[in-house]
Design a protein around this motif. Structure first.
Motif, PDB file in Angstrom:
ATOM      1  N   ASP A 290       0.842  -1.192   0.000  1.00 17.61           N
ATOM      2  CA  ASP A 290       0.000   0.000   0.000  1.00 17.61           C
ATOM      3  C   ASP A 290       0.878   1.243   0.000  1.00 17.61           C
ATOM      4  N   TYR A 291       0.270   2.379  -0.326  1.00 20.66           N
ATOM      5  CA  TYR A 291       0.996   3.653  -0.314  1.00 20.66           C
ATOM      6  C   TYR A 291       0.015   4.786  -0.041  1.00 20.66           C
ATOM      7  N   LEU A 292       0.406   5.686   0.858  1.00 15.78           N
ATOM      8  CA  LEU A 292      -0.415   6.846   1.171  1.00 15.78           C
ATOM      9  C   LEU A 292       0.488   8.053   1.400  1.00 15.78           C
ATOM     10  N   LYS A 293       0.230   9.095   0.654  1.00 20.40           N
ATOM     11  CA  LYS A 293       0.860  10.387   0.894  1.00 20.40           C
ATOM     12  C   LYS A 293      -0.069  11.175   1.804  1.00 20.40           C
ATOM     13  N   THR A 294       0.476  11.704   2.908  1.00 19.29           N
ATOM     14  CA  THR A 294      -0.362  12.408   3.868  1.00 19.29           C
ATOM     15  C   THR A 294      -0.195  13.915   3.707  1.00 19.29           C
ATOM     16  N   ALA A 295      -0.660  14.665   4.697  1.00 24.04           N
ATOM     17  CA  ALA A 295      -0.750  16.122   4.579  1.00 24.04           C
ATOM     18  C   ALA A 295       0.586  16.768   4.207  1.00 24.04           C
ATOM     19  N   GLY A 296       0.496  17.952   3.560  1.00 25.14           N
ATOM     20  CA  GLY A 296       1.663  18.645   3.041  1.00 25.14           C
ATOM     21  C   GLY A 296       2.642  19.083   4.107  1.00 25.14           C
ATOM     22  N   SER A 297       3.797  19.563   3.668  1.00 27.29           N
ATOM     23  CA  SER A 297       4.889  19.907   4.566  1.00 27.29           C
ATOM     24  C   SER A 297       4.606  21.196   5.325  1.00 27.29           C
ATOM     25  N   THR A 298       5.318  21.343   6.438  1.00 25.87           N
ATOM     26  CA  THR A 298       5.287  22.567   7.228  1.00 25.87           C
ATOM     27  C   THR A 298       6.687  23.145   7.269  1.00 25.87           C
TER      28      THR A 298
END
Length: 456
Positions: A290-298
């Motif tokens: 599986d693969y999941l990209k999560t919320a953007g960078s800070t």
């Protein structure tokens, strides 16, 4: 007088017979008639042949089924971890020497074949944990219950299945089980027309003792169900010994994420699975990713993602079965080293080995399992870490070792009584001299588990 009457009526009768012969239609399947205008003589032609009508298809029988199961225990917590580690486990926070009756899962499902092409599935679940409680009057802690501590059902599956979108492949839309270890596809007996193309080789069904404990990836919070779209198929539909699952989901499970949540509208998790049955279906092999990209960078934490690769291999037979499940998972930018002030990736490794078998056929069996779990393989023992990832109940600091074993007494139907032991040990990855070190400890529970099912 007779001669006069006959002479009057004879011409009239002949006219009626002649008119009737000219107006009678030839019906389908009847002899074709040829008539002479000036005569009542009828010449019969050859009989017209009719095509035989096709018989109705009676092989499909619709499924209309209410089903369910439940399991729970009388448990005795013989030893509790003093620092309450492992928030993902059922006995986290339960005091030592506590004993109680507890349901750990209640399922109520309904399957309905709308047509031979379409099936609907609904599944309600209640899965409280032993340390379920409330906080004030509005917040729920650690379980499927209402604010007044009553058990509550929630929607776990609600989907539409399109059978054979193309030969050997089903399309499923809605909330459903993921291919990570289960698909919740109930067995259908005596209804061959109700079969689907979902696999039956995945680790939870093969381990066969979800009533004792989750599989290792489920235990450590990989998604067991999600809202999305999936293709479930077999490469050889006639034998169904080799197949696949591809799914795209929200990675929200049953949670209703806010529309402002980045994970709801911008990123999706992709699941993939290849499965096979070999050597007369005794050897099962399953590869999952599986693969999941999560919320953007800070400003301080770069963009995050997580992905998993898992291999499950099992030998199954009526007398003895055994399996091995191994996985590795990468949490990109998942932790921050507070000693060096650097954000770093974390690699998670897990290994599960189990056996089960029969002592008295159909009456008495046994099971045993060992799991090893390392949440952070590149841990620096002199440093301390904080967590950035929102993956499950992840904690990089403690290795875990899980052991269970027991007996399975089976009575009429799907009713099982299973005395067992449940052990979970914790080992701190830091040196004893490093700040925040917590000594090794464990949880030990003795249980008498009951499992029963109906409608299956």
């Amino acid at each position: 007088m007779f001669t006069k009457l006959f002479s009057a009526f004879a011409p009239v009768c002949l006219m009626i017979v002649s008119a009737s012969a000219q107006t009678v239609p030839a019906s389908a399947g009847s002899p074709k008639a040829t008539l002479k205008k000036d005569s009542v003589i009828v010449r019969v032609a050859e009989t017209k042949k009719t095509e035989p009508q096709a018989s109705a298809d009676t092989t499909w029988k619709p499924l209309r089924r209410l089903w369910g199961y439940g399991f729970g225990d009388l448990y005795y917590d013989a030893h509790a971890d003093k620092t309450n580690r492992g928030p993902e486990n059922n006995y986290n926070g339960v005091p030592a020497y506590r004993n109680a009756f507890q349901f750990r899962r209640l399922y109520l499902g309904y399957d309905y074949d709308i047509t031979p092409k379409y099936r609907a599935e609904v599944l309600l679940a209640s899965e409280p944990s032993a340390n379920t409680g409330t906080n004030g009057t509005t917040a729920i802690q650690n379980g499927d219950n209402l604010v007044d501590n009553k058990m509550a059902f929630w929607i776990k599956n609600f989907n539409l299945r399109v059978r054979d979108l193309w030969t050997g492949t089903d399309l499923v839309i809605g909330e459903m089980g993921t291919p990570s270890f289960t698909l919740n596809e109930p067995a259908v007996k005596d209804l061959p027309g109700s079969a689907t193309n979902a696999p039956t080789t995945l680790s939870e069904a093969t381990w066969g003792y979800r009533s004792i404990e989750k599989t290792i990836t489920d235990f450590h919070k990989n998604n067991s169900f999600d809202l999305g779209l999936a293709l479930q198929g077999s490469f050889n539909p006639a034998t169904k010994t080799l197949g696949y699952v591809v799914m795209v989901g929200n990675s929200s499970q049953a949670n209703l994420l806010s529309a402002t949540n980045d994970n709801t509208g911008f990123y999706k998790i992709v699941y993939g699975d290849l499965w096979g049955k070999f050597f007369n279906k005794h050897l099962l092999i399953d590869f999952y990713a599986d693969y999941l990209k999560t919320a953007g960078s800070t400003a301080t934490i770069p963009e995050q993602s997580h992905n998993m690769f898992k291999l499950f291999v099992a030998y199954v037979s009526p007398v003895f079965s055994g399996g091995v499940e191994a996985y590795t998972q990468r949490l990109t930018n998942g932790v921050t080293d507070t000693t060096t002030k650097r954000v770093t990736n974390a690699t998670v490794n897990g290994l599960s080995v189990w056996v089960r078998g029969s002592i008295i056929k159909g009456r008495l069996g046994y099971f045993a399992r060992w799991d090893g779990y390392n949440p952070f393989t590149n841990y620096i023992r002199t440093d301390t870490y904080t967590m950035n990832t929102n993956y499950g109940s992840y904690n990089p600091n403690y290795k875990e070792k899980f052991i269970t074993a027991g007996l399975d007494f089976t009575t009429a139907g799907n009713i099982h009584f299973m005395p067992n032991i449940w052990y979970l040990g914790f080992k701190d990855q830091k040196y004893a001299t490093t700040a925040g070190y917590v000594g090794n400890d464990h949880i030990l529970v003795f249980r008498s588990t009951v499992y029963f099912a109906f409608g299956k």
